[in-house]
Design a protein around this motif. Structure first.
Motif, PDB file in Angstrom:
ATOM      1  N   UNK A 244       7.490  44.644   1.571  1.00  0.00           N
ATOM      2  CA  UNK A 244       8.397  43.774   2.312  1.00  0.00           C
ATOM      3  C   UNK A 244       9.110  42.790   1.383  1.00  0.00           C
ATOM      4  N   UNK A 245      10.447  42.847   1.387  1.00  0.00           N
ATOM      5  CA  UNK A 245      11.257  41.915   0.623  1.00  0.00           C
ATOM      6  C   UNK A 245      11.326  42.182  -0.866  1.00  0.00           C
ATOM      7  N   UNK A 246      10.782  43.298  -1.335  1.00  0.00           N
ATOM      8  CA  UNK A 246      10.764  43.567  -2.776  1.00  0.00           C
ATOM      9  C   UNK A 246      12.172  43.758  -3.333  1.00  0.00           C
ATOM     10  N   UNK A 247      12.385  43.234  -4.528  1.00  0.00           N
ATOM     11  CA  UNK A 247      13.629  43.445  -5.256  1.00  0.00           C
ATOM     12  C   UNK A 247      13.410  44.574  -6.263  1.00  0.00           C
ATOM     13  N   UNK A 248      14.448  45.341  -6.541  1.00  0.00           N
ATOM     14  CA  UNK A 248      14.302  46.464  -7.470  1.00  0.00           C
ATOM     15  C   UNK A 248      15.552  46.609  -8.310  1.00  0.00           C
ATOM     16  N   UNK A 249      15.360  46.973  -9.576  1.00  0.00           N
ATOM     17  CA  UNK A 249      16.482  47.251 -10.473  1.00  0.00           C
ATOM     18  C   UNK A 249      16.071  48.380 -11.408  1.00  0.00           C
ATOM     19  N   UNK A 250      16.953  49.356 -11.564  1.00  0.00           N
ATOM     20  CA  UNK A 250      16.695  50.503 -12.417  1.00  0.00           C
ATOM     21  C   UNK A 250      17.700  50.488 -13.563  1.00  0.00           C
ATOM     22  N   UNK A 251      17.208  50.444 -14.794  1.00  0.00           N
ATOM     23  CA  UNK A 251      18.068  50.346 -15.962  1.00  0.00           C
ATOM     24  C   UNK A 251      18.465  51.742 -16.462  1.00  0.00           C
ATOM     25  N   UNK A 252      19.742  51.933 -16.670  1.00  0.00           N
ATOM     26  CA  UNK A 252      20.219  53.184 -17.267  1.00  0.00           C
ATOM     27  C   UNK A 252      19.864  53.217 -18.763  1.00  0.00           C
ATOM     28  N   UNK A 253      19.790  54.420 -19.301  1.00  0.00           N
ATOM     29  CA  UNK A 253      19.479  54.604 -20.725  1.00  0.00           C
ATOM     30  C   UNK A 253      18.208  53.855 -21.109  1.00  0.00           C
ATOM     31  N   UNK A 254      17.169  54.051 -20.312  1.00  0.00           N
ATOM     32  CA  UNK A 254      15.924  53.312 -20.510  1.00  0.00           C
ATOM     33  C   UNK A 254      14.747  54.185 -20.107  1.00  0.00           C
ATOM     34  N   UNK A 255      13.708  54.168 -20.942  1.00  0.00           N
ATOM     35  CA  UNK A 255      12.502  54.919 -20.664  1.00  0.00           C
ATOM     36  C   UNK A 255      11.457  54.098 -19.947  1.00  0.00           C
ATOM     37  N   UNK A 256      10.218  54.141 -20.472  1.00  0.00           N
ATOM     38  CA  UNK A 256       9.078  53.584 -19.761  1.00  0.00           C
ATOM     39  C   UNK A 256       8.877  52.086 -19.973  1.00  0.00           C
ATOM     40  N   UNK A 257       9.617  51.494 -20.896  1.00  0.00           N
ATOM     41  CA  UNK A 257       9.381  50.078 -21.209  1.00  0.00           C
ATOM     42  C   UNK A 257      10.681  49.291 -21.234  1.00  0.00           C
ATOM     43  N   UNK A 258      11.246  48.930 -20.079  1.00  0.00           N
ATOM     44  CA  UNK A 258      12.443  48.090 -20.051  1.00  0.00           C
ATOM     45  C   UNK A 258      12.245  46.776 -20.786  1.00  0.00           C
ATOM     46  N   UNK A 259      11.006  46.271 -20.794  1.00  0.00           N
ATOM     47  CA  UNK A 259      10.692  45.021 -21.487  1.00  0.00           C
ATOM     48  C   UNK A 259      10.865  45.121 -22.984  1.00  0.00           C
ATOM     49  N   UNK A 260      10.894  46.332 -23.519  1.00  0.00           N
ATOM     50  CA  UNK A 260      11.102  46.537 -24.955  1.00  0.00           C
ATOM     51  C   UNK A 260      12.516  47.045 -25.222  1.00  0.00           C
ATOM     52  N   UNK A 261      12.935  48.070 -24.495  1.00  0.00           N
ATOM     53  CA  UNK A 261      14.225  48.710 -24.772  1.00  0.00           C
ATOM     54  C   UNK A 261      15.426  47.865 -24.362  1.00  0.00           C
ATOM     55  N   UNK A 262      15.264  47.075 -23.307  1.00  0.00           N
ATOM     56  CA  UNK A 262      16.351  46.212 -22.832  1.00  0.00           C
ATOM     57  C   UNK A 262      15.793  44.806 -22.624  1.00  0.00           C
ATOM     58  N   UNK A 263      15.239  44.263 -23.683  1.00  0.00           N
ATOM     59  CA  UNK A 263      14.494  43.008 -23.589  1.00  0.00           C
ATOM     60  C   UNK A 263      15.346  41.850 -23.071  1.00  0.00           C
ATOM     61  N   UNK A 264      16.557  41.702 -23.553  1.00  0.00           N
ATOM     62  CA  UNK A 264      17.389  40.563 -23.132  1.00  0.00           C
ATOM     63  C   UNK A 264      17.680  40.628 -21.635  1.00  0.00           C
ATOM     64  N   UNK A 265      18.048  41.797 -21.149  1.00  0.00           N
ATOM     65  CA  UNK A 265      18.338  41.957 -19.720  1.00  0.00           C
ATOM     66  C   UNK A 265      17.072  41.723 -18.898  1.00  0.00           C
ATOM     67  N   UNK A 266      15.961  42.297 -19.346  1.00  0.00           N
ATOM     68  CA  UNK A 266      14.695  42.133 -18.633  1.00  0.00           C
ATOM     69  C   UNK A 266      14.296  40.664 -18.573  1.00  0.00           C
ATOM     70  N   UNK A 267      14.370  39.977 -19.703  1.00  0.00           N
ATOM     71  CA  UNK A 267      13.961  38.573 -19.747  1.00  0.00           C
ATOM     72  C   UNK A 267      14.825  37.705 -18.832  1.00  0.00           C
TER      73      UNK A 267
END
Length: 280
Positions: A244-267
């Motif tokens: 209930x109420x969950x937010x979701x975002x899926x990053x293009x050109x990204x594998x299993x670790x958005x926190x590493x591959x797209x760190x600035x966007x994730x942060x």
């Protein structure tokens, strides 16, 4: 520059390692569970960014990183969860936002859905965590890690979409350092062991996920990679629809670790979410 402290605390006789930085509302970061998984790997780009506004605490799970190498063959999952619960209690954390990557996110989602009183959850962020975990060819590469540098390089290439990470000798060597610590391979291989007479053998991946995600009642953000080879395509929106109420975002050109591959966007996205949660 943000000062990140590397510390240890005794948790019921278990020497437990964690990173700590910043001041303010507490955010606890739970790292991933591949061979070589550790707080210093999952959260190297996240801790400095969040510490600008929050007190960030990033522990190493039982058996991982620099925490004691202990595995409970009688009730492994419960032992891991209780160790984390006691870590939070020993640290005097009364309420916190929790962020988990991969295994850390799946454990966090399971706790929030089935044992919400285990951790003082103010909100959760699932970074490639939660949901069904298929036994893909890339998953088999992760499970086949044999302690060699070549196997670690293959592991990184299987997890992360951009091949630059697997070609980065320093990144591979850093992961290899954690994966080859005394007892690390044994602890991370133990969950895949099955008795010879067991009716069902195998890795444990690819089995049905019966977690009642509908029970999660805290603010939730789900971040996933569109090219994650360790999850089913479009799993994240389906998982979010059950919370209930969950937010979701899926990053293009990204594998299993958005926190590493797209760190600035994730942060930036996590900071925005945490600000809103804590303001509310």
């Amino acid at each position: 520059m943000t000062e990140i402290a590397s510390k240890y605390v005794d948790v019921d006789g278990i020497r437990t390692h964690y990173l700590e930085a910043g001041e303010g509302p507490v955010v606890v970061l739970l790292h991933s569970g591949e061979y070589g998984g550790a707080a210093e790997i999952s959260w190297q780009f996240t801790v400095p960014a969040l510490a600008s506004e929050f007190r960030v605490v990033a522990p190493d799970w039982l058996g991982f990183g620099r925490t004691d190498k202990v595995f409970d063959f009688g009730d492994a999952r419960s032992r891991v969860y209780r160790h984390m619960q006691r870590f939070v209690e020993v640290m005097g954390i009364g309420e916190a936002d929790f962020i988990g990557n991969s295994m850390g996110g799946s454990n966090l989602a399971r706790i929030a859905a089935t044992e919400p009183d285990l951790l003082p959850l103010r909100s959760i962020v699932l970074c490639s965590g939660g949901g069904f975990t298929p036994e893909t060819e890339e998953r088999k590469v992760l499970l086949a890690y044999d302690g060699s540098e070549d196997a670690m390089r293959a592991l990184v290439k299987a997890m992360l979409h951009d091949p630059k990470w697997g070609d980065d000798d320093a990144h591979v060597a850093r992961r290899q350092e954690f994966a080859t610590m005394k007892g690390a391979w044994e602890c991370q291989s133990a969950p895949r062991l099955r008795p010879p007479a067991a009716e069902k053998a195998g890795s444990g991946f690819g089995t049905p996920d019966n977690t009642p995600y509908e029970n999660i009642s805290v603010p939730t953000l789900i971040v996933a990679g569109a090219n994650d080879p360790l999850r089913e395509p479009d799993y994240a929106p389906g998982l979010a629809a059950r919370i209930d109420g969950a937010e979701v975002d899926v990053y293009e050109n990204c594998g299993h670790c958005p926190n590493i591959e797209h760190a600035d966007r994730f942060n930036a996205q996590v900071l925005d979410f945490l600000r809103r949660v804590n303001a509310g």
